[in-house]
Scaffold this active site. Structure first.
Site, mmCIF file in Angstrom:
data_model
loop_
_atom_site.group_PDB
_atom_site.id
_atom_site.type_symbol
_atom_site.label_atom_id
_atom_site.label_comp_id
_atom_site.label_asym_id
_atom_site.label_seq_id
_atom_site.Cartn_x
_atom_site.Cartn_y
_atom_site.Cartn_z
ATOM 1 C CB CYS A 9 -0.878 0.025 1.279
ATOM 2 S SG CYS A 9 -2.126 -1.474 1.164
ATOM 3 C CG HIS B 247 -3.314 2.849 1.532
ATOM 4 N ND1 HIS B 247 -3.889 2.377 0.205
ATOM 5 C CD2 HIS B 247 -3.596 1.840 2.406
ATOM 6 C CE1 HIS B 247 -4.432 1.150 0.316
ATOM 7 N NE2 HIS B 247 -4.061 0.675 1.611
ATOM 8 C CG ASN C 259 -6.753 -1.950 0.189
ATOM 9 O OD1 ASN C 259 -5.887 -1.235 -0.480
ATOM 10 N ND2 ASN C 259 -6.200 -2.090 1.562
HETATM 11 O O1 UT7 Z 1 -3.859 -1.683 3.399
HETATM 12 C C1 UT7 Z 1 -3.625 -2.357 4.582
HETATM 13 C C2 UT7 Z 1 -4.907 -3.572 4.674
HETATM 14 N N1 UT7 Z 1 -5.413 -3.841 5.661
HETATM 15 C C3 UT7 Z 1 -6.197 -3.071 6.440
HETATM 16 O O2 UT7 Z 1 -5.921 -1.929 6.722
HETATM 17 C C4 UT7 Z 1 -7.262 -3.860 7.485
HETATM 18 C C5 UT7 Z 1 -7.273 -3.163 8.641
HETATM 19 N N2 UT7 Z 1 -8.149 -3.901 9.538
HETATM 20 C C6 UT7 Z 1 -9.482 -3.701 9.397
HETATM 21 O O3 UT7 Z 1 -9.820 -2.892 8.428
HETATM 22 C C7 UT7 Z 1 -10.507 -4.479 10.189
HETATM 23 O O4 UT7 Z 1 -9.653 -5.317 11.090
HETATM 24 C C8 UT7 Z 1 -11.589 -5.297 9.170
HETATM 25 C C9 UT7 Z 1 -12.379 -4.592 8.419
HETATM 26 C C10 UT7 Z 1 -10.544 -6.263 8.633
HETATM 27 C C11 UT7 Z 1 -12.073 -6.261 10.147
HETATM 28 O O5 UT7 Z 1 -12.810 -5.573 11.358
HETATM 29 P P1 UT7 Z 1 -12.751 -5.941 12.911
HETATM 30 O O6 UT7 Z 1 -13.507 -5.084 13.637
HETATM 31 O O7 UT7 Z 1 -11.498 -5.955 13.332
HETATM 32 O O8 UT7 Z 1 -13.392 -7.304 13.054
HETATM 33 P P2 UT7 Z 1 -12.827 -8.675 13.386
HETATM 34 O O9 UT7 Z 1 -11.663 -9.209 12.537
HETATM 35 O O10 UT7 Z 1 -12.583 -8.662 14.916
HETATM 36 O O11 UT7 Z 1 -13.978 -9.762 13.304
HETATM 37 C C12 UT7 Z 1 -15.092 -9.280 14.028
HETATM 38 C C13 UT7 Z 1 -16.271 -10.482 13.481
HETATM 39 C C14 UT7 Z 1 -15.604 -11.879 13.595
HETATM 40 O O12 UT7 Z 1 -16.803 -12.952 14.307
HETATM 41 P P3 UT7 Z 1 -16.665 -13.254 15.689
HETATM 42 O O13 UT7 Z 1 -15.218 -13.741 15.765
HETATM 43 O O14 UT7 Z 1 -16.923 -11.980 16.381
HETATM 44 O O15 UT7 Z 1 -17.681 -14.107 15.815
HETATM 45 C C15 UT7 Z 1 -15.469 -12.416 12.365
HETATM 46 O O16 UT7 Z 1 -15.352 -13.567 12.128
HETATM 47 O O17 UT7 Z 1 -16.540 -10.365 12.397
HETATM 48 C C16 UT7 Z 1 -16.362 -11.624 11.524
HETATM 49 N N3 UT7 Z 1 -16.199 -11.261 10.176
HETATM 50 C C17 UT7 Z 1 -17.175 -11.047 9.419
HETATM 51 N N4 UT7 Z 1 -18.554 -11.155 9.328
HETATM 52 C C18 UT7 Z 1 -19.046 -10.900 8.251
HETATM 53 C C19 UT7 Z 1 -14.971 -11.081 9.574
HETATM 54 N N5 UT7 Z 1 -15.094 -10.739 8.341
HETATM 55 C C20 UT7 Z 1 -16.424 -10.881 8.100
HETATM 56 C C21 UT7 Z 1 -17.172 -10.327 6.977
HETATM 57 N N6 UT7 Z 1 -18.561 -10.549 6.829
HETATM 58 N N7 UT7 Z 1 -16.619 -10.196 5.481
#
Ligand code: UT7
Length: 330
Positions: free
Chosen positions: A113, A257, A287
């Site tokens: 990125c 970004h 992204n």
């Molecule tokens: O360029 C750099 C690239 N990456 C980034 O910048 C990513 C930075 N991180 C993020 O943007 C966030 O961490 C995410 C958007 C990826 C995830 O958000 P979060 O609030 O950190 O969610 P999480 O990973 O803690 O997941 C929360 C819940 C989980 O379920 P449980 O364990 O609470 O039952 C996940 O399994 O959401 C679930 N989950 C989803 N649910 C529906 C994960 N992905 C999805 C999805 N749809 N696509």
């Protein structure tokens, strides 16, 4: 003193739009989850066998046209991508062939990125030193062919889109110029966002078992990446401004970004910066990694948000970890 400036820009996204609801038909996810956590509503994905250099060619030809130049005017290609057409050779070589300019040096930049910012600093150094006159800098990604579009990969799959953004960087004696860039990396955190196979440290590089386990798909500790991003970005922004004698209030436009709208909103709040001066387009594209900053910047130039004479701040953060900020007088 000779500096470098962006003489023209171009961008391109493939025509196929994939909405959050489309993804909900492929995996257990919802428009609500994706919108609330990331701000993304849709992204563009290629159809069939389309590599990063194909998207890059269209963006590059647009940048050349805007600069009033032809491929023959280019004396260096810098191609930033984490999704090269082939494992090797680099996509820069493939783009050079597409542009029909054999012999022109072409180099790939693998800084995810932050790739466009690493490339811009490299282009600036080449031009300031007189080693190059017209550098074609492009960031291009095809993510859609490399992500797990099942529920197993949903945390990553919903985030990424395909696209390309390009700039022709050339010499200037005027005020409009790249003022300074500050770049960083911290490889201790390489494994919080990576694709581990196929790769040289794996023997074999790919096996049926690894395919089954999905080890050829990106893996991310999303929370950790988020946390690092909202700390490192304000830090590097303050640092590059201070080093160059500017205050945040001098900045007319911030082009960050596009990884997650929540990251950009949090960074904007932490900085105390006016949200209306921040360019965000992740809602439409997801992204696009190395392409995200040039696509957002070019859109802002085209719609008049970035104007001649303004102080523009570019900032990026991503896998590596890598991050950086670049000040440009437009
Ligand atoms: O360029 C750099 C690239 N990456 C980034 O910048 C990513 C930075 N991180 C993020 O943007 C966030 O961490 C995410 C958007 C990826 C995830 O958000 P979060 O609030 O950190 O969610 P999480 O990973 O803690 O997941 C929360 C819940 C989980 O379920 P449980 O364990 O609470 O039952 C996940 O399994 O959401 C679930 N989950 C989803 N649910 C529906 C994960 N992905 C999805 C999805 N749809 N696509």
């Amino acid at each position: 003193m000779t500096g470098s400036t962006l003489l023209g820009m171009g961008h391109y996204v493939p025509p196929r739009v994939v909405t959050n609801n489309d993804l909900a038909g492929l995996m257990e996810t919802t428009d609500e989850w994706i919108t609330q956590r990331t701000g993304i509503k849709e992204r563009h994905w290629v159809d069939g066998n389309v590599g990063a250099s194909e998207l890059a060619e269209i963006a590059s030809r647009g940048a050349l046209a805007e600069a009033g130049l032809t491929p023959q005017d280019i004396d260096l290609i810098l191609f930033a991508t984490l999704s090269p057409d082939l494992n090797f050779p680099g996509s820069g070589c493939l783009l050079q062939a597409r542009l029909g300019i054999p012999g022109v040096p072409a180099m790939d930049i693998r800084n995810q990125c932050t790739g466009f910012l690493y490339g811009l600093k490299t282009a600036d150094a080449y031009i300031r030193s007189g080693m190059a006159r017209h550098v074609l800098l492009v960031g291009a990604e095809v993510h859609s062919t490399g992500i797990d579009v099942t529920t197993r990969g949903r945390d990553v799959a919903v985030l990424f889109g395909d696209g390309a953004g390009a700039a022709i960087v050339g010499p200037t004696e005027g005020a409009a110029r790249v003022i300074d860039s500050e770049l960083h990396a911290d490889g201790r955190f390489a494994e919080i966002l990576m694709v581990e196979a196929p790769a040289s440290r794996m023997n074999p590089r790919l096996s049926p078992q690894m395919l089954e386990e999905g080890r050829h798909y990106p893996k991310m500790d999303g929370r950790s990446v988020f946390k690092h991003a909202v700390e490192r970005l304000p830090e590097v922004i303050h640092s590059v401004l201070k080093k160059n004698g500017y205050a945040l209030s001098d900045v007319d436009v911030l082009v960050p970004h596009q990884a997650n709208l929540r990251i950009n909103e949090m960074v904007t709040r932490q900085l105390g910066f006016a949200p209306e001066k921040v360019v965000n387009n992740i809602q439409k594209y997801g992204n696009t990694t190395a392409a995200s900053i040039p696509i957002a910047l070019h859109e802002a130039v085209l719609d008049g948000r970035v104007k001649k004479g303004q102080l523009v701040l570019l900032a990026g953060f991503g896998a590596g970890l890598t991050w950086g900020a670049t000040l440009v007088r437009w």
